[in-house]
Design a protein around this motif. Structure first.
Motif, PDB file in Angstrom:
ATOM      1  N   ARG A   1       2.654  16.598   4.219  1.00  0.00           N
ATOM      2  CA  ARG A   1       3.787  17.021   4.273  1.00  0.00           C
ATOM      3  C   ARG A   1       5.129  15.925   3.896  1.00  0.00           C
ATOM      4  N   SER A   2       5.991  16.718   2.918  1.00  0.00           N
ATOM      5  CA  SER A   2       7.128  15.586   2.868  1.00  0.00           C
ATOM      6  C   SER A   2       8.027  15.070   4.029  1.00  0.00           C
ATOM      7  N   TYR A   3       8.338  14.355   4.350  1.00  0.00           N
ATOM      8  CA  TYR A   3       9.720  14.554   5.301  1.00  0.00           C
ATOM      9  C   TYR A   3       9.686  14.478   6.598  1.00  0.00           C
ATOM     10  N   ALA A   4       7.907  14.986   7.410  1.00  0.00           N
ATOM     11  CA  ALA A   4       7.476  15.115   9.356  1.00  0.00           C
ATOM     12  C   ALA A   4       8.593  14.650   9.832  1.00  0.00           C
TER      13      ALA A   4
ATOM     14  N   SER B   1      11.024   5.596  22.892  1.00  0.00           N
ATOM     15  CA  SER B   1      10.754   5.730  21.590  1.00  0.00           C
ATOM     16  C   SER B   1      11.706   5.673  20.415  1.00  0.00           C
ATOM     17  N   ARG B   2      10.599   6.184  19.327  1.00  0.00           N
ATOM     18  CA  ARG B   2      11.844   5.725  18.597  1.00  0.00           C
ATOM     19  C   ARG B   2      10.828   6.807  16.858  1.00  0.00           C
ATOM     20  N   LYS B   3      12.087   7.767  16.267  1.00  0.00           N
ATOM     21  CA  LYS B   3      11.888   8.243  15.604  1.00  0.00           C
ATOM     22  C   LYS B   3      11.423   7.765  14.157  1.00  0.00           C
ATOM     23  N   ILE B   4      10.131   7.976  13.177  1.00  0.00           N
ATOM     24  CA  ILE B   4      10.503   8.077  12.054  1.00  0.00           C
ATOM     25  C   ILE B   4      10.042   9.013  11.088  1.00  0.00           C
TER      26      ILE B   4
ATOM     27  N   LEU C   1       0.437  -1.175   0.250  1.00  0.00           N
ATOM     28  CA  LEU C   1       0.525  -0.304   0.158  1.00  0.00           C
ATOM     29  C   LEU C   1       1.010   1.333   0.235  1.00  0.00           C
ATOM     30  N   PHE C   2       1.811   1.251   0.917  1.00  0.00           N
ATOM     31  CA  PHE C   2       2.537   2.796   0.133  1.00  0.00           C
ATOM     32  C   PHE C   2       4.725   2.177  -0.106  1.00  0.00           C
ATOM     33  N   LYS C   3       4.585   1.985  -0.772  1.00  0.00           N
ATOM     34  CA  LYS C   3       5.455   0.841  -1.401  1.00  0.00           C
ATOM     35  C   LYS C   3       7.178   1.888  -1.261  1.00  0.00           C
ATOM     36  N   THR C   4       6.304   3.090  -0.785  1.00  0.00           N
ATOM     37  CA  THR C   4       7.345   4.554  -0.774  1.00  0.00           C
ATOM     38  C   THR C   4       7.825   4.530   0.862  1.00  0.00           C
ATOM     39  N   ALA C   5       6.343   4.337   1.527  1.00  0.00           N
ATOM     40  CA  ALA C   5       6.566   4.605   2.912  1.00  0.00           C
ATOM     41  C   ALA C   5       8.145   4.421   3.914  1.00  0.00           C
ATOM     42  N   HIS C   6       8.256   5.187   5.011  1.00  0.00           N
ATOM     43  CA  HIS C   6       8.931   4.659   5.228  1.00  0.00           C
ATOM     44  C   HIS C   6       8.645   3.952   6.619  1.00  0.00           C
TER      45      HIS C   6
ATOM     46  N   GLU D   1       8.040  10.578   1.119  1.00  0.00           N
ATOM     47  CA  GLU D   1       7.698  11.836   0.110  1.00  0.00           C
ATOM     48  C   GLU D   1       6.461  12.524  -0.354  1.00  0.00           C
ATOM     49  N   LYS D   2       5.761  11.541  -0.249  1.00  0.00           N
ATOM     50  CA  LYS D   2       3.859  11.669  -0.311  1.00  0.00           C
ATOM     51  C   LYS D   2       3.129  12.121   1.036  1.00  0.00           C
ATOM     52  N   GLY D   3       3.964  12.027   2.223  1.00  0.00           N
ATOM     53  CA  GLY D   3       3.165  12.083   3.820  1.00  0.00           C
ATOM     54  C   GLY D   3       3.277  11.355   4.107  1.00  0.00           C
ATOM     55  N   GLU D   4       3.819   9.824   3.924  1.00  0.00           N
ATOM     56  CA  GLU D   4       3.002   8.453   4.164  1.00  0.00           C
ATOM     57  C   GLU D   4       3.762   8.475   5.039  1.00  0.00           C
ATOM     58  N   TYR D   5       3.433   7.269   6.520  1.00  0.00           N
ATOM     59  CA  TYR D   5       4.373   6.556   7.286  1.00  0.00           C
ATOM     60  C   TYR D   5       3.375   5.367   7.546  1.00  0.00           C
ATOM     61  N   MET D   6       4.406   4.397   8.440  1.00  0.00           N
ATOM     62  CA  MET D   6       3.785   3.350   8.414  1.00  0.00           C
ATOM     63  C   MET D   6       4.779   2.270   9.454  1.00  0.00           C
ATOM     64  N   PHE D   7       4.080   2.129  10.374  1.00  0.00           N
ATOM     65  CA  PHE D   7       5.085   1.505  11.132  1.00  0.00           C
ATOM     66  C   PHE D   7       4.023   0.123  12.380  1.00  0.00           C
ATOM     67  N   ILE D   8       4.613  -1.111  12.606  1.00  0.00           N
ATOM     68  CA  ILE D   8       4.432  -2.036  13.810  1.00  0.00           C
ATOM     69  C   ILE D   8       4.340  -2.122  14.602  1.00  0.00           C
TER      70      ILE D   8
END
Length: 180
Positions: free
Chosen positions: A74-77, A94-97, A40-45, A101-108
């Motif tokens: 917001r890219s790279y927020a 804590s962990r920073k991500i 879904l977010f191929k380029t998301a961090h 470039e599309k403003g997407e994020y994802m974490f598990i």
């Protein structure tokens, strides 16, 4: 006597095998679900913050960060995820991500533990350039919720404001959008 011991040994081996086999199948199907989500977010961090392994209950949090108007991604927020510890001897982790470039994020991460007197929650510090604030995502077995403070700071997101939660056997996915 030998027949009884032989029976008990065989029963123990069979029971152990029966317990292990469903775990193997669950891990394979779960890995498939996670790889589908990454599509879904191929380029998301994407960051995996789990500490308890694949078989325990966990949650995927994904979404987008928008500007204060709620219209431009917001890219790279930066998002700092704060996980409270229920142990007297550990402080919050804590962990920073950053968003892509599309403003997407994802974490598990592991499903948040319940702090006495509160529902399970994930705390966030969100920042972009000089703008920053803290917010919380409240999760339980029935859904995902926001606080009144989050509503006040993000109401410009309109239909993207409220989190959406999908639940699977030991895995939940929450779409949680923010603005900064």
């Amino acid at each position: 006597m030998n027949n009884r011991r032989s029976f008990l040994r065989s029963a123990a081996i069979a029971s152990t095998g029966a317990l292990l086999i469903p775990g193997v199948f669950a891990n394979k199907s779960q890995a498939h679900t996670i790889s589908e989500n990454k599509g879904l977010f191929k380029t998301a961090h994407q960051v995996d913050l789990r500490t308890s392994g694949l078989t325990n209950k966990h949650i995927t949090v994904k979404g987008m960060i928008y500007d204060r108007s709620g219209l431009v991604a917001r890219s790279y927020a930066t998002i700092e995820i704060l996980l409270p510890s229920t142990s007297l001897f550990q402080s919050s982790k804590s962990r920073k991500i950053t968003t892509n470039e599309k403003g997407e994020y994802m974490f598990i991460l592991d499903f948040p533990e319940r702090v006495p007197g509160k529902s399970p929650r994930v705390k966030f510090n969100v920042s972009y350039e000089q703008n920053a604030y803290s917010t919380e995502l409240i999760v339980n077995d029935f859904g995902a919720y926001i606080t009144g403070q989050h509503w006040e700071l993000n109401q410009q997101l309109n239909d993207k404001l409220f989190p959406k939660k999908e639940t699977f056997s030991n895995h939940s996915e929450v779409t949680f959008n923010l603005s900064v």
